[in-house]
Design an enzyme around this catalytic site. Structure first.
Site, PDB file in Angstrom:
ATOM      1  N   THR A   1       0.909  -1.132   0.000  1.00 38.43           N
ATOM      2  CA  THR A   1       0.000   0.000   0.000  1.00 38.43           C
ATOM      3  C   THR A   1       0.951   1.184   0.000  1.00 38.43           C
ATOM      4  O   THR A   1       2.160   1.011   0.008  1.00 38.43           O
ATOM      5  CB  THR A   1      -0.898  -0.057   1.266  1.00 38.43           C
ATOM      6  OG1 THR A   1      -1.766  -1.184   1.154  1.00 38.43           O
ATOM      7  CG2 THR A   1      -1.737   1.169   1.479  1.00 38.43           C
TER       8      THR A   1
ATOM      9  N   THR B   1      -4.023   1.919  -2.336  1.00 37.76           N
ATOM     10  CA  THR B   1      -3.493   0.567  -2.478  1.00 37.76           C
ATOM     11  C   THR B   1      -4.017  -0.132  -3.727  1.00 37.76           C
ATOM     12  O   THR B   1      -5.046   0.248  -4.287  1.00 37.76           O
ATOM     13  CB  THR B   1      -3.858  -0.273  -1.235  1.00 37.76           C
ATOM     14  OG1 THR B   1      -3.166  -1.524  -1.276  1.00 37.76           O
ATOM     15  CG2 THR B   1      -5.352  -0.521  -1.154  1.00 37.76           C
TER      16      THR B   1
ATOM     17  N   ASN C   1      -3.499  -3.566  -3.084  1.00 39.70           N
ATOM     18  CA  ASN C   1      -3.436  -4.732  -2.211  1.00 39.70           C
ATOM     19  C   ASN C   1      -2.073  -5.407  -2.288  1.00 39.70           C
ATOM     20  O   ASN C   1      -1.084  -4.820  -1.901  1.00 39.70           O
ATOM     21  CB  ASN C   1      -4.580  -5.715  -2.467  1.00 39.70           C
ATOM     22  CG  ASN C   1      -4.776  -6.669  -1.291  1.00 39.70           C
ATOM     23  OD1 ASN C   1      -4.516  -6.308  -0.155  1.00 39.70           O
ATOM     24  ND2 ASN C   1      -5.226  -7.871  -1.563  1.00 39.70           N
TER      25      ASN C   1
ATOM     26  N   ASP D   1      -9.146  -9.253   0.153  1.00 42.28           N
ATOM     27  CA  ASP D   1      -9.368  -8.641   1.463  1.00 42.28           C
ATOM     28  C   ASP D   1     -10.715  -9.023   2.067  1.00 42.28           C
ATOM     29  O   ASP D   1     -10.984  -8.705   3.219  1.00 42.28           O
ATOM     30  CB  ASP D   1      -9.262  -7.115   1.364  1.00 42.28           C
ATOM     31  CG  ASP D   1      -7.864  -6.617   1.688  1.00 42.28           C
ATOM     32  OD1 ASP D   1      -6.983  -7.453   1.974  1.00 42.28           O
ATOM     33  OD2 ASP D   1      -7.643  -5.394   1.649  1.00 42.28           O
TER      34      ASP D   1
ATOM     35  N   SER E   1      -7.303  -2.088   6.510  1.00 38.68           N
ATOM     36  CA  SER E   1      -6.554  -1.628   7.675  1.00 38.68           C
ATOM     37  C   SER E   1      -5.984  -0.232   7.472  1.00 38.68           C
ATOM     38  O   SER E   1      -5.327   0.300   8.375  1.00 38.68           O
ATOM     39  CB  SER E   1      -5.400  -2.596   7.982  1.00 38.68           C
ATOM     40  OG  SER E   1      -5.878  -3.836   8.431  1.00 38.68           O
TER      41      SER E   1
ATOM     42  N   GLY F   1      -0.396  -3.506   5.532  1.00 37.87           N
ATOM     43  CA  GLY F   1      -1.428  -4.497   5.808  1.00 37.87           C
ATOM     44  C   GLY F   1      -1.953  -4.373   7.221  1.00 37.87           C
ATOM     45  O   GLY F   1      -2.204  -3.275   7.726  1.00 37.87           O
TER      46      GLY F   1
END
Length: 575
Positions: A378, A396, A398, A420, A450, A470
């Site tokens: 990210t 992001t 991911n 996610d 997150s 993450g």
């Protein structure tokens, strides 16, 4: 074992009116008459920081600069973010104190189903389908967020804010250390994709450091976005090309998926911590709630009288409990009822605190629930302009280089944010992701995140911070806030040696030599299992504004010192 009885008990405390939870806020004190001496930007790539500063020079504000930095990062940091992904923009407007959380998180396609990644015969997850290829990609939200932020809060035309990224794409950007390090994990997947290989590899291999990379397709997409706004990406030729390409590869996107995407403006989560106001991310981010819970647990201790070992032990125990709640209760608030008021109430934090032994670790097996382990890819950037406007932005795709798929002619990678979601309650996928029904796949739903862009407002300082990483994002932001509390500079807060606990696995992850031998032995004596990781993590970007003298400081994480850049403008001189 259910948490519902515990929540009912906490609700009774709330009903008694003994405590006030975090709130959702629309404005904060706007520091009337106070302005920084200049502007500051901290981002994960010097080319992106320079793009933001260029827009400020041309008369843009922090929100224009945020668009510029975001678009540039999508080009020069394709392993971490881009217009094929999504992001969160936490903004504060100086003129009236307005704070807003612009949710540009990706959405599941409308044809997505709860069990789409499970083998019909076994009921178990099919390997790598949430990671590589077309089914892994959710509908991008970042382009819509750029249009919205520019139109609603910026000063310049969108095309002007995107111009530095367009120039970088046309003239070439420099392939750097971080691009190289992340590509090592994904070279084979990139090489296997007909769109990604010619764009990101050289003769089918990872480029050499310093390679000049050009991307005219990306420049063209940004030009259309600047000219036509939302319709330039989500309708018309680009939308059709994306849908045709995804479906030809076996995906389920439709033109309606793109046309129906909408940015959501949400009120930020706001709570008090040691006399400061913390402004942070609401759901579908899990970060703000976990940040509030952890800091409010710790606020119940006389921190100054605790030893360094005590403070570290208590922080680990507070994180253990916050991460437990994260996995059980949190999801997209447009689809599930997230008990935000209850989870962020100081009375609830007091109940969690009561279960912490001051000198012994609590085995996570004694705290029922599930949690998620996410990958550290990210990006974040922080901006304060000379008027006092603020942008704290985390974005992001991911996993490294997203789903490793580029639709030919578009110039950007697609995300793999479907990873996610919880593909099956209580069952880990290939990377250890475990979740519950609150984060189950549903058509049009946003996956839990997150990402925790944060602003901390004190009597003498405003700090802007965030990081990739993450599930470790939350623990790093906690560390950053505590470091700033203790008087750390922006750079010192970004450099803080990292210590992380997320409930499961029941271990304390640390960077190499993050703890002295004495501290490590002390934690182990209290029952903590210490795991020293082979590499560092995160890439925190911090900006501070001293309200007493107007000084601004930009601190880019020194872990990538040859890549990131913190830059300030003072008296009209940029450096």
């Amino acid at each position: 074992m259910s948490f519902r009885p515990m929540l009912v008990a906490a609700a009774l405390v709330l009903a008694a009116g003994l405590s006030s939870p975090a709130t959702f806020a629309r404005e904060l004190p706007h520091t009337e008459g106070q302005r920084p001496d200049g502007a500051a930007i901290a981002s994960a790539n010097a080319q992106a920081t320079d793009a933001g500063m260029d827009v400020l020079r041309k008369g843009g504000n922090a929100f224009d600069a945020a668009v510029a930095v975001s678009a540039a990062l999508g080009l020069v940091e394709p392993e971490s973010s881009g217009i094929g992904g999504g992001g969160f923009f936490l903004l504060r407007r100086a003129s009236d104190g307005k704070v807003v959380f612009v949710d540009g998180r990706e959405r599941a396609p409308l044809a997505a189903t709860r069990d789409m990644f499970l083998d019909p015969a076994t009921g178990e997850p099919r390997p790598r389908q949430t990671i590589d290829g077309p089914l892994a990609a959710a509908i991008p939200g970042l382009p819509a967020a750029l249009v919205h932020v520019s139109k609603t809060y910026g000063r310049l035309p969108l095309a002007d804010a995107l111009a530095p990224a367009v120039a970088l794409a046309e003239e070439g950007w420099t392939f750097g250390d971080k691009n190289l390090a992340m590509m090592g994990w994904r070279e084979a997947a990139l090489a296997a994709d007909a769109g990604a290989a010619p764009l990101l590899l050289v003769d089918g291999k990872t480029p050499a450091l310093g390679t000049r990379m050009r991307n005219p397709d990306y420049a063209e997409v940004l030009k259309r976005l600047g000219r036509d706004g939302f319709d330039g990406f989500y309708r018309g030729d680009i939308a059709k090309r994306l849908v045709d390409g995804v479906r030809a590869a076996g995906g389920i996107w439709t033109l309606d998926d793109l046309a129906q995407y909408r940015v959501v403006e949400r009120e930020p989560l706001v709570f008090q911590h040691r006399g400061k106001t913390v402004v942070t991310a609401p759901p579908p981010s899990s970060g703000g709630i976990a940040l509030a819970q952890t800091l409010q647990i710790l606020d119940g201790y006389d921190w100054s009288k605790r030893s360094e070992l005590d403070r570290l032990h208590l922080r680990i125990e507070a994180m253990r409990r916050a991460y437990r709640d994260r996995a059980v209760f949190l999801g997209d608030p447009d689809f599930v009822d997230v008990p935000v008021e209850l989870l962020t109430n100081p009375a609830y934090a007091a109940g969690l605190r009561a279960g912490i032994h001051p000198e012994k670790a609590t085995p996570s097996a004694m705290l029922p629930g599930v949690t998620a382990l996410e990958r550290p890819d990210t990006t974040h950037f922080s901006i304060v302009d000379a008027e006092g406007n603020i942008a704290s932005v985390t974005q992001t795709v991911n996993l490294p280089y997203g789903n490793a798929m580029v639709i030919p002619g578009t110039g950007f990678l697609l995300n793999n944010e479907m990873d996610d979601f919880s593909v099956k309650a209580g069952v880990p996928n290939a990377f250890g992701l475990v979740g519950d029904d609150a984060n189950a796949i549903a058509p049009g739903k946003r996956p839990l995140s997150s990402m925790t862009p944060t602003i901390v407002v004190g009597d003498d300082q405003i700090a802007v911070l965030g990081t990739p990483g993450g599930s470790r994002i939350i623990s790093m932001v906690i560390q950053g806030v505590l470091a700033l509390d203790a008087g750390a500079s922006a750079l010192e807060a970004a450099a803080e040696p990292r210590v992380h606990h997320q409930y499961l696995p029941d271990e304390v992850s640390i960077e190499k030599e993050a703890l002295s031998p004495e501290l490590r032995a002390g934690l182990e004596a209290r029952g903590h299992v210490i795991k020293e990781e082979p590499r560092t993590w995160g890439n925190m970007q911090v900006v501070t504004w001293d309200l007493t003298d107007g000084d601004v400081e930009a601190g880019a994480d020194p872990r990538w010192k040859s890549v990131g850049k913190g830059s300030t403008q003072d008296g009209g001189i940029f450096r």
